[in-house]
Scaffold this motif. Structure first.
Motif, short mmCIF file in Angstrom:
data_model
loop_
_atom_site.label_atom_id
_atom_site.label_comp_id
_atom_site.label_asym_id
_atom_site.label_seq_id
_atom_site.Cartn_x
_atom_site.Cartn_y
_atom_site.Cartn_z
N ASN A 17 -5.84 -35.04 6.20
CA ASN A 17 -5.07 -34.35 5.16
C ASN A 17 -5.39 -32.86 5.11
OD1 ASN A 17 -7.62 -34.57 3.99
ND2 ASN A 17 -6.83 -35.04 1.96
N GLN A 18 -6.43 -32.44 5.77
CA GLN A 18 -6.79 -31.02 5.82
C GLN A 18 -5.75 -30.20 6.58
OE1 GLN A 18 -10.66 -31.45 7.66
NE2 GLN A 18 -11.56 -30.50 5.84
N LYS A 19 -4.94 -30.86 7.39
CA LYS A 19 -3.97 -30.12 8.21
C LYS A 19 -3.05 -29.26 7.37
CE LYS A 19 -0.87 -34.03 8.40
NZ LYS A 19 -0.95 -35.32 8.99
N TYR A 20 -2.72 -29.70 6.17
CA TYR A 20 -1.80 -28.94 5.31
C TYR A 20 -2.40 -27.60 4.91
CZ TYR A 20 0.43 -33.49 5.01
OH TYR A 20 1.02 -34.70 5.32
N ILE A 62 0.64 -24.75 -0.80
CA ILE A 62 0.27 -26.13 -1.13
C ILE A 62 0.70 -26.50 -2.55
CG2 ILE A 62 -1.72 -27.67 -1.50
CD1 ILE A 62 -0.93 -27.08 1.49
N THR A 63 0.54 -25.58 -3.48
CA THR A 63 0.97 -25.86 -4.86
C THR A 63 2.47 -26.08 -4.91
OG1 THR A 63 -0.88 -24.58 -5.75
CG2 THR A 63 0.98 -24.98 -7.23
N ASN A 64 3.23 -25.24 -4.20
CA ASN A 64 4.68 -25.44 -4.15
C ASN A 64 5.06 -26.74 -3.47
OD1 ASN A 64 5.81 -23.16 -5.51
ND2 ASN A 64 5.08 -21.90 -3.85
N LEU A 65 4.35 -27.13 -2.44
CA LEU A 65 4.59 -28.41 -1.78
C LEU A 65 4.35 -29.56 -2.75
CD1 LEU A 65 5.21 -30.06 0.76
CD2 LEU A 65 2.80 -29.85 1.39
N TYR A 66 3.27 -29.48 -3.51
CA TYR A 66 2.96 -30.52 -4.49
C TYR A 66 4.10 -30.64 -5.51
CZ TYR A 66 0.44 -33.40 -7.83
OH TYR A 66 0.08 -34.42 -8.67
N VAL A 67 4.54 -29.50 -6.02
CA VAL A 67 5.62 -29.50 -7.02
C VAL A 67 6.89 -30.09 -6.42
CG1 VAL A 67 7.14 -28.01 -8.41
CG2 VAL A 67 4.66 -27.60 -8.39
N GLU A 68 7.20 -29.70 -5.19
CA GLU A 68 8.40 -30.23 -4.54
C GLU A 68 8.33 -31.74 -4.37
OE1 GLU A 68 10.48 -29.88 -0.20
OE2 GLU A 68 9.86 -27.99 -1.16
N GLU A 69 7.17 -32.25 -4.01
CA GLU A 69 7.02 -33.68 -3.77
C GLU A 69 6.85 -34.50 -5.05
OE1 GLU A 69 3.84 -34.08 -0.92
OE2 GLU A 69 5.21 -33.70 0.75
N ASN A 70 6.29 -33.89 -6.12
CA ASN A 70 5.96 -34.64 -7.33
C ASN A 70 6.75 -34.23 -8.56
OD1 ASN A 70 3.50 -36.32 -6.45
ND2 ASN A 70 3.11 -34.29 -5.63
N LEU A 80 -4.80 -31.66 -5.55
CA LEU A 80 -4.45 -30.90 -4.36
C LEU A 80 -5.45 -31.15 -3.23
CD1 LEU A 80 -3.45 -27.47 -5.95
CD2 LEU A 80 -1.93 -29.26 -5.07
N ARG A 81 -6.72 -31.19 -3.58
CA ARG A 81 -7.76 -31.41 -2.57
C ARG A 81 -7.57 -32.78 -1.91
NH1 ARG A 81 -12.54 -31.15 -5.49
NH2 ARG A 81 -12.71 -33.39 -5.46
N TYR A 82 -7.30 -33.80 -2.70
CA TYR A 82 -7.14 -35.15 -2.17
C TYR A 82 -5.90 -35.27 -1.29
CZ TYR A 82 -6.29 -40.14 -1.93
OH TYR A 82 -6.05 -41.41 -1.48
N ASN A 83 -4.77 -34.73 -1.75
CA ASN A 83 -3.50 -34.88 -1.04
C ASN A 83 -3.30 -33.93 0.14
OD1 ASN A 83 -2.09 -37.01 -2.56
ND2 ASN A 83 -2.31 -35.59 -4.25
N TYR A 84 -3.87 -32.73 0.02
CA TYR A 84 -3.56 -31.71 1.03
C TYR A 84 -4.78 -31.05 1.65
CZ TYR A 84 0.88 -32.32 -1.30
OH TYR A 84 2.01 -32.87 -1.84
N PRO A 87 -10.19 -27.13 0.39
CA PRO A 87 -11.66 -27.18 0.44
C PRO A 87 -12.25 -27.43 -0.93
CG PRO A 87 -10.87 -24.93 0.66
CD PRO A 87 -9.66 -25.81 0.65
N TYR A 88 -13.45 -27.98 -0.95
CA TYR A 88 -14.16 -28.12 -2.21
C TYR A 88 -14.44 -26.72 -2.75
CZ TYR A 88 -14.93 -33.01 -1.20
OH TYR A 88 -14.75 -34.35 -0.95
N LEU A 89 -14.41 -26.55 -4.04
CA LEU A 89 -14.70 -25.25 -4.63
C LEU A 89 -16.10 -24.83 -4.23
CD1 LEU A 89 -13.18 -25.64 -8.19
CD2 LEU A 89 -12.25 -24.35 -6.26
N GLY A 90 -16.25 -23.59 -3.86
CA GLY A 90 -17.55 -23.09 -3.46
C GLY A 90 -17.78 -23.15 -1.96
N GLU A 91 -16.83 -23.71 -1.20
CA GLU A 91 -16.97 -23.76 0.26
C GLU A 91 -16.49 -22.47 0.87
OE1 GLU A 91 -14.98 -27.11 1.90
OE2 GLU A 91 -16.60 -28.43 1.40
#
Length: 91
Positions: A17-20, A62-70, A80-84, A87-91
């Motif tokens: 899922n990191q590919k996105y 990614i946020t726009n993709l999420y809105v479009e899909e959901n 967003l982290r789970y679906n697309y 990175p974890y915050l702080g990485e």
């Protein structure tokens, strides 16, 4: 260097899922940092700035993709982290 930029993605990312996020991040570099070779940056300050800009671009995509899909904004960053693959915050 290249008239037509290209992005190569490792299989470990390509099939996750990191590919996105990774692809959006790299497209951000192509669009916002013309003439900048991703593997060479003259100094750390410049590198951090360009990485932050590419991350911000990817976040918007990614946020726009999420809105479009959901049909709505994500409830949490974790959505967003789970679906697309953000990175974890702080990485």
């Amino acid at each position: 260097m290249f008239n037509n930029p290209f992005i190569v993605m490792a299989n470990s990312v390509k099939y996750s899922n990191q590919k996105y996020f990774v692809l959006a991040h790299e497209i951000g570099h192509v669009l916002e940092h013309k003439g900048l070779a991703a593997y060479y940056v003259s100094n750390n300050v410049h590198r951090r700035k360009t990485e932050r800009e590419a991350d911000a671009f990817a976040m918007a995509v990614i946020t726009n993709l999420y809105v479009e899909e959901n049909g709505k904004l994500p409830d949490t960053y974790a959505d967003l982290r789970y679906n697309y693959g953000l990175p974890y915050l702080g990485e």
